[in-house]
Design an enzyme around this catalytic site. Structure first.
Site, PDB file in Angstrom:
ATOM      1  N   ASP A 274      52.061  47.359  30.023  1.00 43.12           N
ATOM      2  CA  ASP A 274      52.591  48.320  30.492  1.00 43.12           C
ATOM      3  C   ASP A 274      52.628  49.658  29.702  1.00 43.12           C
ATOM      4  OD1 ASP A 274      54.548  46.887  29.433  1.00 43.12           O
ATOM      5  OD2 ASP A 274      56.155  47.424  30.734  1.00 43.12           O
TER       6      ASP A 274
ATOM      7  N   ASP B 122      40.208  51.254  35.006  1.00 44.74           N
ATOM      8  CA  ASP B 122      40.051  52.434  36.042  1.00 44.74           C
ATOM      9  C   ASP B 122      40.661  53.636  35.274  1.00 44.74           C
ATOM     10  OD1 ASP B 122      38.524  51.190  37.602  1.00 44.74           O
ATOM     11  OD2 ASP B 122      39.922  51.408  39.417  1.00 44.74           O
TER      12      ASP B 122
ATOM     13  N   ASP C 299      41.664  45.484  35.315  1.00 47.40           N
ATOM     14  CA  ASP C 299      41.274  46.002  36.332  1.00 47.40           C
ATOM     15  C   ASP C 299      41.611  47.392  36.443  1.00 47.40           C
ATOM     16  OD1 ASP C 299      40.105  46.715  38.807  1.00 47.40           O
ATOM     17  OD2 ASP C 299      41.241  44.888  39.879  1.00 47.40           O
TER      18      ASP C 299
ATOM     19  N   TYR D 281      43.002  36.503  39.856  1.00 45.60           N
ATOM     20  CA  TYR D 281      42.156  36.653  41.043  1.00 45.60           C
ATOM     21  C   TYR D 281      41.474  35.428  41.210  1.00 45.60           C
ATOM     22  CZ  TYR D 281      42.303  41.560  40.108  1.00 45.60           C
ATOM     23  OH  TYR D 281      43.270  42.891  39.953  1.00 45.60           O
TER      24      TYR D 281
ATOM     25  N   LYS E 272      51.488  40.618  28.805  1.00 45.74           N
ATOM     26  CA  LYS E 272      52.862  40.834  29.124  1.00 45.74           C
ATOM     27  C   LYS E 272      53.589  39.439  28.373  1.00 45.74           C
ATOM     28  CE  LYS E 272      54.976  43.407  31.804  1.00 45.74           C
ATOM     29  NZ  LYS E 272      55.826  44.303  31.263  1.00 45.74           N
TER      30      LYS E 272
END
Ligand code: NAD
Length: 369
Positions: free
Chosen positions: A225, A253, A249, A141, A192
Site C-alpha cells: 500500500d 497498471d 496487477d 488468482y 503486506k
C-alpha cells in the site's frame, strides 16, 4: 550466435505493428551485427480462421523452440460470439501457460517529450524509468479453495486463497535481481508482511535469495500500500519493483499510467532460466489490444511494439547497449515533434504507422555512431 525469433502478428493492428517492428529488426541486423532468423506463425482469430483453432499446436511448438516470441495482438468483434475455448485470447493464454511464463515485466518509461501528457506533474515523471516484475502464475488468482457457498442463513460466502511456496517466490525474486543488474541495480520488494503470512514468507525468501545470490544488488522492502502511494509521490526512487500477482496487477497498471498512451507501452513475460543451457522462454508484446477501430488504416502507433523488441534485446539477448540505442531513437523522434494520432499534441507533426517507423529508423541512423 543467431537468435531465433518467432513472430505471432495475430489480429487487427497486430500484423501492422509487427511488420514495422520487423523493419527495426532488419536495421539491427544490418548495422549492429545482430544475427537472427524470424518465422511467422498464426495465433488468435486468424489462426481460428485458417486452422480452426486460436491456439495451434504448431505455433506453440515453434514458440517453445524460439529464443523469443514477438507477439502482436489478438481479438476483434468478428470472434466475440465464439465459445470461450475458441476465442482468440485463448492463443495468448496457452502460450503463457505452455511456456510457463511466470514473470511479467512492465516498464514505466517516461519520454521527455511526453512528460506534459502525464496526469502527474512533469517534474515528477521526467526521466522516469522503472520496471515492475509481477509474479504471474501463482497467488490469489489461482489459490484453492476458490469458491462461493451459501450459508445456513441464506447469505453467500465467497473465498479466494492467497498461496505462495518458497520456490515460487525464489524464482520471481531471481528474475528481479537479475534484471536489476542490467539496469540500476536496485530492487524494492512489495508485500503486506504486516498483515499476511504469505507476505511474511515473501519477505523472508526474498531476503535469503538476496543474501545468498545477489548481495551486490541493493534491496529494500516496502509494504504494497505504501508502494502504491510512493509511485504517485516520488516514482523515481524505484528501479525494479518485485511483487506478487495481485499487488503486481494493481501496481503495474498504476506505474504504466504514469507515462501516458497505451500505444507506447511494451511488456515482457519470462519463464525460468534453464540452468544448463541458460535458455529462458520469453514473450514480448505491446500492452494494447488489436484496436479494431483503427485496424487496416495505417494509423496504429508502432512504438509499443518497437519498444517490446527493445526489451527483447535487453532481457533475452543481453544487448543492453542496443536496447538503449533503440529507446533513445524513439525519444529523439518524439522530441523532434513527430506523433501518431493517439499521442498527438498541438503543434506536432502527425504520422501514420509506417512513417513513424521511418522516423525511428532515421533516428537510429543518426545515433548509431
Ligand atoms: P485496445 O487496446 O485494442 O484499444 C483501446 C483503444 O486504444 C482503442 O481506441 C484503440 O484504437 C487504441 N489503441 C490501442 N493500441 C493502439 C495503438 N498502437 N495505436 C493507436 N491507438 C491504439 O483495447 P480494446 O478496444 O479493449 O480491445 C480490442 C480487442 O483487442 C478485443 O478483442 C480485446 O479482447 C483484444 N485485446 C487483446 C490484447 C492482447 O492481444 N494482448 C490485449 C487487450 C485487448
Amino acid at each position: 550466435m543467431t537468435y531465433k525469433i518467432l513472430l505471432t502478428p495475430g489480429d487487427g493492428i497486430g500484423p501492422e505493428v509487427i511488420e514495422q517492428t520487423g523493419r527495426v529488426l532488419g536495421w539491427f541486423a544490418q548495422n549492429r551485427n545482430f544475427a537472427f532468423e524470424t518465422e511467422s506463425a498464426p495465433i488468435g482469430g486468424i489462426a481460428y480462421e485458417t486452422l480452426g483453432t486460436p491456439e495451434p499446436d504448431s505455433t506453440i511448438e515453434k514458440a517453445k523452440a524460439a529464443d523469443a516470441v514477438l507477439f502482436g495482438a489478438v481479438g476483434g468483434p468478428k470472434w466475440d460470439k465464439l465459445p470461450f475455448h475458441q476465442k482468440p485470447e485463448r492463443g495468448l493464454l496457452r502460450l503463457r501457460k505452455d511456456l510457463e511464463l511466470f514473470a511479467n515485466l512492465r516498464p514505466a518509461l517516461c519520454f521527455d517529450a511526453l512528460k506534459d501528457a502525464s496526469s502527474l506533474k512533469p517534474e515528477i515523471v521526467a526521466g522516469l524509468d522503472i520496471l515492475i516484475v509481477r509474479e504471474l502464475t501463482g497467488g490469489v488468482y489461482f489459490g484453492e479453495p476458490k469458491e462461493t457457498t451459501t450459508l445456513p442463513d441464506g447469505q453467500k460466502r465467497a473465498v479466494d486463497t492467497q498461496v505462495y511456496t518458497t520456490s515460487e517466490i525464489e524464482r520471481i525474486a531471481r528474475v528481479a535481481f537479475e534484471l536489476a543488474r542490467l539496469r540500476g541495480n536496485k530492487v524494492a520488494s512489495a508485500e503486506k508482511s504486516n498483515v499476511m503470512v504469505t507476505g511474511v514468507l515473501w519477505r523472508e525468501v526474498v531476503t535469503k535469495v538476496h543474501a545468498e545470490e545477489f548481495p551486490d544488488v541493493q534491496l529494500s522492502h516496502v509494504l504494497a500500500d505504501n508502494c502504491a502511494m510512493q509511485l504517485v509521490r516520488n516514482p523515481k526512487q524505484y528501479d525494479v519493483i518485485v511483487t506478487d500477482n495481485l499487488f503486481g496487477d494493481v501496481l503495474s497498471d498504476e506505474a504504466a499510467q504514469l507515462t501516458g498512451s497505451i500505444g507506447m507501452l511494451p511488456s515482457a513475460s519470462l519463464g525460468a532460466k534453464d540452468p544448463a543451457s541458460g535458455k529462458q522462454a520469453a514473450l514480448y508484446e505491446p500492452i494494447h489490444g488489436s484496436a479494431p477501430d483503427i485496424a487496416g488504416q495505417g494509423l496504429a502507433n508502432p512504438i509499443a511494439c518497437i519498444l517490446s523488441f527493445a526489451m527483447c534485446l535487453r532481457y533475452s539477448f543481453g544487448r543492453v547497449e542496443d536496447a538503449t540505442l533503440l529507446e533513445r531513437a524513439v525519444d529523439k523522434v518524439l522530441s523532434e515533434g513527430f506523433r501518431t494520432a493517439d499521442i498527438m499534441q498541438p503543434g506536432m507533426t502527425k504520422l501514420g504507422t509506417a512513417a513513424m517507423t521511418d522516423r525511428v529508423l532515421m533516428a537510429l541512423d543518426a545515433l548509431k555512431a
